[in-house]
Design an enzyme around this catalytic site. Structure first.
Site, PDB file in Angstrom:
ATOM      1  N   HIS A 236       4.912   1.934 -26.459  1.00  0.00           N
ATOM      2  CA  HIS A 236       4.158   1.909 -25.200  1.00  0.00           C
ATOM      3  C   HIS A 236       4.421   0.538 -24.572  1.00  0.00           C
ATOM      4  O   HIS A 236       4.590  -0.451 -25.296  1.00  0.00           O
ATOM      5  CB  HIS A 236       2.642   1.969 -25.402  1.00  0.00           C
ATOM      6  CG  HIS A 236       2.107   3.168 -26.099  1.00  0.00           C
ATOM      7  ND1 HIS A 236       2.078   3.291 -27.459  1.00  0.00           N
ATOM      8  CD2 HIS A 236       1.518   4.289 -25.620  1.00  0.00           C
ATOM      9  CE1 HIS A 236       1.508   4.438 -27.781  1.00  0.00           C
ATOM     10  NE2 HIS A 236       1.156   5.070 -26.681  1.00  0.00           N
TER      11      HIS A 236
ATOM     12  N   ASP B 102       2.436  -2.217 -26.143  1.00  0.00           N
ATOM     13  CA  ASP B 102       2.739  -2.567 -27.547  1.00  0.00           C
ATOM     14  C   ASP B 102       3.714  -3.730 -27.574  1.00  0.00           C
ATOM     15  O   ASP B 102       3.652  -4.599 -28.445  1.00  0.00           O
ATOM     16  CB  ASP B 102       3.470  -1.436 -28.290  1.00  0.00           C
ATOM     17  CG  ASP B 102       2.754  -0.112 -28.248  1.00  0.00           C
ATOM     18  OD1 ASP B 102       1.532  -0.114 -28.081  1.00  0.00           O
ATOM     19  OD2 ASP B 102       3.446   0.926 -28.400  1.00  0.00           O
TER      20      ASP B 102
HETATM   21  C1  XUL Z   1      -2.505   9.330 -29.788  1.00  0.00           C
HETATM   22  C2  XUL Z   1      -1.049   9.456 -29.876  1.00  0.00           C
HETATM   23  C3  XUL Z   1      -0.243   8.500 -29.068  1.00  0.00           C
HETATM   24  C4  XUL Z   1       0.939   9.114 -28.411  1.00  0.00           C
HETATM   25  C5  XUL Z   1       1.658   8.185 -27.466  1.00  0.00           C
HETATM   26  O1  XUL Z   1      -3.196  10.255 -30.556  1.00  0.00           O
HETATM   27  O2  XUL Z   1      -0.530  10.282 -30.598  1.00  0.00           O
HETATM   28  O3  XUL Z   1       0.129   7.446 -29.877  1.00  0.00           O
HETATM   29  O4  XUL Z   1       1.861   9.552 -29.343  1.00  0.00           O
HETATM   30  O5  XUL Z   1       0.842   7.697 -26.457  1.00  0.00           O
END
Ligand code: XUL
Ligand code: CO
Length: 445
Positions: free
Chosen positions: A108, A111
């Site tokens: 993300h 992150d």
């Molecule tokens: C949350 C989840 C996230 C997504 C990406 O449950 O799985 O980490 O994979 O935003």
């Protein structure tokens, strides 16, 4: 032990590159089943499985839970300013990826790069981090499976991002998604993910669900159009989840999302990212969710993990359940395997797992689980009578009136007349026990 490090420091000095040593090995940091170059059905294990490690659980989450603060300490967080910490975290991440031997990673925006005090500052910092990541990808050969934007952690997103009742918040989310799409393109990302985050509701009393879902569709169309205009050729992925953090998430499960994508003109650009723990939270199995996607030609990628059988939240544990892995791999192999996706370990070590080596152990176990699942599933599909048994159940549709029905040649009156002429059908066994025994026979042989 040969040193592998990126930048000027080794972050995991007690761990070398993880070797394949086979099932007889007692080495906890060696693969017992994942032999990257082993060929199964014309493709190597690495090509089938396309493993990916995630940035968020592995390098950002430190064991905090609603009852207590973090338990894990990371060397890269000790840096004096946020951008130095981001750079050190990236060095540690690429050292980890390289030692583990995964070809892909996912992240993300937040992150990798800290939140600035303005949209422009956040964008600038992310671009700087992306520049470092590009260098490190070139140095190590790592590839980006997917990028995404975290539009659920910041307080402004407490009522959702694209489904927020306040347009100003939607625009903030759009700014983040734009920057994350730019980052994904710059890093050669093969997919771009939208997980619904807080896109859902807590109370129906204060929520216009119709407007929120219309806004979500418009937001996704706008993001898709921008990315395509910028030259993004990859796949967009929606990751279903039924609940948590909102009580009811709009992207409840695979079938809900497939209907939403088709209804909103998104089905040509979007596929699904199926997460095992989200499947079980929705009351489904992992294999069911994969099957719903492959039936629709929309299986994109997998977030590999598992929940806990006794509690009802997203524990994101590393996948170790071989039975689930076999079932999942059977569905994936019958669909011809991954196209642009892979197995991304959206999984975290337990709060009590405080040794730095534990993140290696978690991934090694997950990679071995799907490698063994792949071998067994391939064996079942190619060497047993599983497929023949399954298609025999539908044999009555292969010729005669059954085939005419499939071809749309019979009306309701024709069907009635056939029923009247044939009389009561002979009961046909579902043979579930024989199917289950066959899977166990191949798992245990
Ligand atoms: C949350 C989840 C996230 C997504 C990406 O449950 O799985 O980490 O994979 O935003
Ligand atoms: Co996920």
């Amino acid at each position: 032990m040969s040193k592998i490090f990126i930048g000027d420091k080794e972050y995991f000095p007690t761990v070398s590159s993880i070797p394949f040593e086979g099932p007889e090995s007692d080495n906890p940091l060696a693969f017992k089943f994942y032999d990257a170059n082993k060929v199964i059905g014309g493709k190597t294990m690495a090509e089938h499985l396309r493993y990916s490690a995630c940035y968020w659980h592995t390098f950002c989450a430190k064991g905090g839970d609603p009852f207590g603060p973090d338990t894990q300490t990371f060397a890269w967080d000790q840096a004096s300013d946020p951008m130095s910490a981001a750079r050190q975290k990236m060095d540690a991440a690429f050292e980890f990826f390289t030692k583990l031997g995964v070809p892909y990673y996912c992240f993300h925006d937040r992150d990798m790069s800290p939140e600035g005090e303005s949209v422009a500052q956040s964008e600038g910092w992310l671009q700087e981090c992306v520049g470092w990541a590009k260098e490190r990808q070139q140095e190590t050969g790592m590839k980006l499976l997917w990028g995404t934007a975290n539009v659920f952690s910041h307080a402004r997103y407490m009522n959702g991002a694209s489904t927020n009742p306040n347009f100003q918040v939607l625009a903030q989310a759009a700014a983040q998604v734009k920057a994350a799409i730019d980052a994904t393109i710059e890093l050669g990302g093969e997919n771009y993910v939208f997980w619904g985050g807080r896109e859902g509701y807590i109370s129906l009393l204060n929520t216009s669900t119709k407007q929120e879902q219309e806004n979500m569709a418009r937001f996704l169309q706008t993001a898709r159009d921008y990315a395509r205009k910028q030259g993004f050729k990859g796949t967009f992925l929606i990751e279903p989840k039924p609940m948590e953090p909102t009580k009811h998430q709009y992207d409840f499960d695979a079938q809900t999302v497939i209907g939403f994508l088709r209804h909103n003109g998104l089905a040509d650009d979007f596929k699904l990212n199926i997460e095992a723990n989200h499947a079980t939270l929705a009351g489904h199995t992992f294999a069911h969710e994969l099957q719903m996607c492959t039936d629709a030609g929309m299986l994109g990628s997998v977030d590999a993990n598992r929940g806990d059988a006794q509690n009802g939240w997203d524990t994101d544990q590393f996948p170790t359940d071989i039975y689930d892995a076999v079932h999942g791999m059977m569905v994936l192999l019958e669909d011809g395997g991954f196209k642009s996706g892979g197995f991304n370990f959206d999984a975290k070590v337990r709060r009590e797992s405080v040794d730095m080596e534990d993140i290696f152990a978690g991934h090694v176990g997950g990679m071995d689980t799907f490698a063994r699942g792949l071998e067994i599933a391939h064996d079942i599909l190619n060497n047993s009578n599983y497929k023949a048994l399954k298609s025999e159940r539908y044999g009555s549709f292969n010729s005669g009136a059954g085939a005419d029905f499939r071809a749309g040649k019979l009306d309701l009156q024709n069907l009635r007349d056939i029923a009247a002429e044939q009389g009561e059908p002979v009961l046909q066994s579902g043979k579930q026990e024989k199917f289950e025994n066959l899977i166990n026979q191949y798992m245990l042989k």
